[in-house]
Design a protein around this motif. Structure first.
Motif, PDB file in Angstrom:
ATOM      1  N   CYS A 183       0.858  -1.189   0.000  1.00  0.00           N
ATOM      2  CA  CYS A 183       0.000   0.000   0.000  1.00  0.00           C
ATOM      3  C   CYS A 183       0.894   1.239   0.000  1.00  0.00           C
ATOM      4  O   CYS A 183       2.109   1.140   0.086  1.00  0.00           O
ATOM      5  CB  CYS A 183      -0.912  -0.002   1.220  1.00  0.00           C
ATOM      6  N   VAL A 185       1.280  -3.906   4.447  1.00  0.00           N
ATOM      7  CA  VAL A 185       0.195  -3.957   5.415  1.00  0.00           C
ATOM      8  C   VAL A 185      -0.336  -5.384   5.526  1.00  0.00           C
ATOM      9  O   VAL A 185      -0.516  -6.062   4.507  1.00  0.00           O
ATOM     10  CB  VAL A 185      -0.943  -2.992   4.995  1.00  0.00           C
ATOM     11  N   GLU A 211      -3.467  -7.648   6.374  1.00  0.00           N
ATOM     12  CA  GLU A 211      -4.918  -7.493   6.412  1.00  0.00           C
ATOM     13  C   GLU A 211      -5.605  -8.852   6.343  1.00  0.00           C
ATOM     14  O   GLU A 211      -5.107  -9.758   5.669  1.00  0.00           O
ATOM     15  CB  GLU A 211      -5.408  -6.688   5.211  1.00  0.00           C
ATOM     16  N   GLN A 216       2.988  -3.571   8.772  1.00  0.00           N
ATOM     17  CA  GLN A 216       2.071  -2.982   9.755  1.00  0.00           C
ATOM     18  C   GLN A 216       0.720  -3.674   9.660  1.00  0.00           C
ATOM     19  O   GLN A 216       0.325  -4.114   8.589  1.00  0.00           O
ATOM     20  CB  GLN A 216       1.880  -1.502   9.456  1.00  0.00           C
ATOM     21  N   GLY A 234      -3.235  -3.532   9.409  1.00  0.00           N
ATOM     22  CA  GLY A 234      -4.175  -2.579   8.836  1.00  0.00           C
ATOM     23  C   GLY A 234      -5.089  -1.978   9.889  1.00  0.00           C
ATOM     24  O   GLY A 234      -5.221  -2.499  11.003  1.00  0.00           O
ATOM     25  N   LEU A 273      -3.657   4.688   1.302  1.00  0.00           N
ATOM     26  CA  LEU A 273      -4.481   4.463   2.493  1.00  0.00           C
ATOM     27  C   LEU A 273      -5.065   5.736   3.083  1.00  0.00           C
ATOM     28  O   LEU A 273      -6.168   5.732   3.606  1.00  0.00           O
ATOM     29  CB  LEU A 273      -3.664   3.730   3.553  1.00  0.00           C
TER      30      LEU A 273
END
Length: 154
Positions: free
Chosen positions: A26, A39, A41, A87, A89, A132
C-alpha cells in the motif's frame, strides 16, 4: 470441535477458527510525497475467491491460519514469514472477526489455501496504487451541469 470462547467482542468465534491474512503493498501520502508500506490485512472468503481467479491485486502473499495464532485478546501477533516492517491494517481485529465469519459460513473456501500454508501466486500489481490516507476533496468543478429542461415539467 472448537475451543472455549476467547473473544468477548465475538462470542461466536474461537481461537481455532480458520482465517486468511494477506500481505499487501500500500501507499501513504505525507507532505506531498508517497511512501510504500506493507500492510497485513484479513482477507474474506469472497475476496480470496476473486483473487485466486487472477484479478490484479496488491497482495503479495496470503497465509491460512487460525484466529488464535494472529490474535491474543485484542492484540495482534505477527505471523511467521511476514516481515517485521509490516504494519497491521486499520481496524484489524474487527475485520479479522468479520473475515473469520465468512469462512465459517462458506466452508468450501477453506480448501482454497490449506491451513498453515502460504499462497503467493497472485497476479501482483501496484499499477493502481492503494493510497491508504487519500482524502477526496469535492470542488464546484465536480458538479455535473444539467440540461436546462431537466427539472421542468413540459
Amino acid at each position: 470441535m472448537t475451543t472455549a470462547i476467547s473473544y468477548p467482542n465475538a462470542p461466536d468465534l474461537a481461537t481455532d477458527d480458520y482465517i486468511v491474512i494477506g500481505l499487501a503493498t500500500c501507499f501513504v501520502k505525507e507532505d506531498g510525497e508517497v511512501y510504500q508500506i506493507e500492510v497485513i490485512e484479513p482477507i474474506p472468503s469472497a475476496a480470496l475467491e476473486a483473487l485466486l481467479k487472477g484479478i490484479p491485486t496488491s497482495y503479495k502473499l496470503a497465509h491460512a491460519t487460525t484466529l488464535g495464532s494472529i490474535l491474543d485478546g485484542d492484540s495482534q501477533l505477527l505471523p511467521d514469514g511476514f516481515p517485521e516492517s509490516a504494519q497491521f491494517g486499520e481496524e484489524f481485529v474487527p475485520r479479522a472477526f468479520a473475515a473469520a465469519r465468512t469462512y465459517k459460513r462458506r466452508e468450501s473456501a477453506k480448501s482454497l489455501i490449506p491451513l498453515g500454508t502460504n499462497y503467493s501466486e497472485f497476479k501482483y500489481s501496484i499499477e493502481r496504487k492503494r493510497v491508504l490516507n487519500a482524502a477526496r476533496v469535492v470542488t464546484k468543478e465536480d458538479n455535473v451541469k444539467q440540461h436546462s429542461h431537466t427539472h421542468k415539467v413540459l
